[in-house]
Design an enzyme around this catalytic site. Structure first.
Site, PDB file in Angstrom:
ATOM      1  CG  LEU A  45      -2.163  -0.902   1.055  1.00  0.00           C
ATOM      2  CD1 LEU A  45      -2.995  -0.882   2.324  1.00  0.00           C
ATOM      3  CD2 LEU A  45      -3.020  -0.471  -0.131  1.00  0.00           C
ATOM      4  N   GLY A  47       4.285   1.612  -0.898  1.00  0.00           N
ATOM      5  CA  GLY A  47       5.090   1.709  -2.109  1.00  0.00           C
ATOM      6  C   GLY A  47       4.274   1.804  -3.374  1.00  0.00           C
ATOM      7  CB  SER A 286      -9.718  -9.055  11.726  1.00  0.00           C
ATOM      8  OG  SER A 286      -9.996  -7.695  11.902  1.00  0.00           O
ATOM      9  NE  ARG A 333      -4.225  -4.411  16.698  1.00  0.00           N
ATOM     10  CZ  ARG A 333      -4.003  -4.303  15.395  1.00  0.00           C
ATOM     11  NH1 ARG A 333      -2.765  -4.120  14.963  1.00  0.00           N
ATOM     12  NH2 ARG A 333      -4.987  -4.365  14.528  1.00  0.00           N
ATOM     13  CG  HIS A 404       0.008  -7.898  13.714  1.00  0.00           C
ATOM     14  ND1 HIS A 404      -0.342  -8.613  12.582  1.00  0.00           N
ATOM     15  CD2 HIS A 404      -0.654  -6.717  13.628  1.00  0.00           C
ATOM     16  CE1 HIS A 404      -1.185  -7.893  11.846  1.00  0.00           C
ATOM     17  NE2 HIS A 404      -1.371  -6.731  12.448  1.00  0.00           N
ATOM     18  CD  GLU A 428       5.085  -3.316   9.470  1.00  0.00           C
ATOM     19  OE1 GLU A 428       5.306  -4.023  10.475  1.00  0.00           O
ATOM     20  OE2 GLU A 428       4.464  -3.734   8.469  1.00  0.00           O
ATOM     21  NE  ARG A 438      -0.096  -1.245  13.061  1.00  0.00           N
ATOM     22  CZ  ARG A 438      -1.217  -1.950  12.842  1.00  0.00           C
ATOM     23  NH1 ARG A 438      -2.402  -1.338  12.797  1.00  0.00           N
ATOM     24  NH2 ARG A 438      -1.171  -3.262  12.695  1.00  0.00           N
TER      25      ARG A 438
END
Length: 642
Positions: A45, A47, A286, A333, A404, A428, A438
């Site tokens: 996404l 690049g 997810s 998270r 992750h 990233e 994040r």
């Protein structure tokens, strides 16, 4: 050090910095853009959107990826959604709230200016992707639907069932294909970057190897953009695709680019637990599932082997709802992962080995009906059933934390340029927006923000002064870099030992998971640094890399990546040891509150830790540079989700 550690944050009020910066940035005129060659490494996404946008603007772009197609980029694995502050739900969202939630979610270890800009452009991303035809879910009246993600008390996550990353990547890919057809972008699939070339202090090209033929090539450019993703596979087992690696960013680090916060590694709380010692990767469920799934374990150790249906409601511990009543199952998270580890360490974990907790949809199915849950998450339930053989509509899912995402990455300034002039790092691969943790649905937001809406404005600032400065591929710097790459390849092929690459990588991963995983302490990190030195020596003495260099040789490409992981792991542990505090996903056991939460040291460690490589190609103790973090708008407080 090449360059200086200047973040180049614009002056003025926070909400005007980006607009003012764009207004006063240097430009490259349309007729001059076609004279510049831009190298983009990575076609996910970040690049892919950067290459497509720069091509659309008229630059000549060469885009490289090691997959057979940009559609294979790991961005497709981002399932749950993408954040934006459009406030369609009318539940009180705003740009400031998205900004504040992101700063707080990262435990106050990210730059205010970068994070506010990310929130500011988030709404443009949604509009762009809708125009590309991305099939976001919609409400009955036609408005785009939203759902909640961890670390937020409102709904701001746009989604396409459980395949948001894939749909966004397809939108990006068609924009990229349009520029390939127009001739502004040249695509190089099955090609891996093996070194960065610096000429007169500026990044001016790369050395690559064709994964099909094994041929080494030199590529010159006026600027280099790295969009190569994260390094989670240093742990061997992670949710990353098997090909994800640290090679491009680590080789840039060895050429002088600073590596920032390498120990900031995100552990995701909702992954399918490991099923055996020979497993090669883990599968993510997810975070969006936590909207309707409730996390629990038995209250009593002796009940953990019972079928979940035989454990009554009063005998269940909904521990996230108990410990964090304001956020419940949507706690961030890092906090949710540590909470799962805690109950499993107490002996209340479920499934094989006691390393699992339940994610239960019974209440949501009873309240909404199975069809609604199937519509929201159907493909995720299908993936779970294919892997485990269990129907999560009838029995709870079993989940456990796993590596992750990586918040660390190459240091960049406000323009997304590293301390090496001409080397830009996006998505990233850089460190810039997420701090120490994040928030869910922010990875897609950052990747597309960098590629579509930030880099195209900041890149001309550098290019405007680089007219006619592109070197020849025959220059001494390119010749030297190529010879170093060939020598490294020959060295690996000449070892001819007896150990497999997998055995060494697996040993590395177990060591890091134990000593530098969900929790760390000084004694364990020092032990890890000692064992890493021994493991590196074992690699260069005992590993076996079959085949030859000028051929399709997956063992050789994997050997290079494992060798880089073995060196990079040293940097991770060094960074974790130097940061003598707990913050976000970096949990030092010596620094915690009485309730077991991360305890920051803002007086000494409210800073970015950026490391400079030392030594002429040899591994030595890196040099630490600190970028102090200044908070003018948000107030530094103990992070609480209770």
């Amino acid at each position: 050090m090449i360059g200086s550690l200047d973040a180049k944050i614009p002056h003025g009020p926070l909400d005007q910095k980006w607009r003012s910066h764009r207004d006063h940035s240097r430009l490259v005129s349309p007729n001059n853009r076609r004279k510049f060659e831009i190298i983009v490494v990575g076609s996910g996404l970040a690049g892919g959107s950067a290459a497509a946008t720069l091509g659309e603007l008229g630059y000549r772009v060469r885009c490289f990826c090691f997959q057979d197609s940009p559609r294979r980029a790991h961005s497709i694995a981002a399932q749950g959604g993408i954040n934006a502050a459009k406030n369609y739900q009318n539940d009180g969202d705003s740009l400031y709230r998205l900004f504040h939630d992101t700063i707080k979610g990262g435990d106050f270890r990210s730059r205010e200016a970068n994070v506010y800009r990310l929130a500011e452009v988030s709404n443009q991303i949604i509009d762009q992707c809708v125009e590309q035809g991305v099939p976001f879910a919609r409400e009955y009246g036609g408005l785009l639907a939203n759902r909640s993600f961890g670390g937020a008390q409102l709904s701001r996550t746009f989604y396409a069932r459980g395949q948001t990353g894939q749909q966004l990547l397809l939108g990006c890919y068609q924009a990229l294909c349009r520029q390939i057809a127009a001739g502004t972008v040249q695509m190089f699939p099955h090609t891996e970057m093996l070194d960065l070339v610096i000429v007169d202090g500026n990044a001016k090209g790369i050395i690559t190897r064709s994964l099909r033929s094994g041929k080494i090539h030199k590529h010159t450019g006026d600027a280099v953009v790295l969009a190569t993703g994260g390094y989670g596979n240093v742990f061997y087992l992670s949710t990353n695709a098997r090909g994800c690696n640290v090679t491009a960013t680590y080789r840039a680090y060895k050429k002088g680019a600073l590596f920032a916060n390498p120990s900031f590694t995100q552990i995701h709380p909702t992954c399918i637990p490991q099923s055996g010692e020979h497993q090669s990767k883990l599968t993510l469920m997810s975070e969006s599932l936590r909207n309707d799934g409730r996390v629990w374990v038995p209250k009593r150790k002796e009940d953990r082997s019972k079928p979940p249906g035989q454990i009554s409601e009063t005998e269940r511990d909904y521990y996230l709802e108990r410990k964090y009543p304001s956020y419940g199952n949507l706690a961030p998270r890092d906090i949710s992962s540590r909470a799962a580890k805690e109950v499993c360490d107490e002996g209340r974990g479920v499934g094989p080995g006691g390393r699992g907790v339940y994610l239960d949809f019974a209440d949501a199915i009873k309240r909404l009906g199975e069809n609604v849950i199937r519509e929201r998450y159907g493909n995720l339930f299908e993936v779970y059933e294919k892997i485990t053989g269990e129907d999560a509509y009838k029995v709870p899912m079993r989940i456990y934390p796993a590596v992750h995402y990586t918040m660390g990455g190459l240091w960049v300034d406000y323009n997304l340029m590293s301390n090496v002039p001409g080397l830009f790092v996006i998505g990233e691969a850089n460190f810039s927006d997420h701090g120490a943790n994040r928030l869910g649905a922010s990875a897609l937001m950052q990747g597309l923000a960098d590629g579509y809406f930030i880099l195209p404005y900041t890149l001309p600032n550098y290019l405007a002064g680089q007219m006619n400065k592109r070197p020849s591929a025959d220059s001494p710097e390119f010749q030297k870099a190529e010879s170093e790459v060939r020598a490294r390849i020959k060295k690996m092929l000449d070892i001819d030992g007896k150990r497999s690459l997998d055995s060494i990588h697996r040993e590395l991963g177990l060591l890091l998971w134990d000593k530098c995983g969900m929790s760390r302490h000084a004694k364990g990190l020092r032990e890890a640094l000692q064992k890493l030195s021994e493991l590196r020596e074992a690699f260069w003495r005992e590993v076996r890399v079959p085949g030859n260099d000028e051929d399709f040789n997956q063992s050789l490409e994997r050997a290079g990546r494992v060798a880089d992981f073995l060196e990079f792991a040293d940097l991770m542990c060094t960074d974790a040891l130097a940061r003598n505090e707990s913050c976000g996903a970096h949990f030092r056991e010596e620094h915690q509150t009485p309730e077991g939460e991360a305890l920051r040291d803002d007086e000494k460690h409210a800073a970015v830790f950026a490391w400079e490589f030392q030594g002429d190609g040899q591994l030595a103790s890196p040099k630490l540079h600190r970028e102090p973090l200044h908070f003018e708008t948000v107030h530094l407080t103990q992070r609480s989700y209770k």
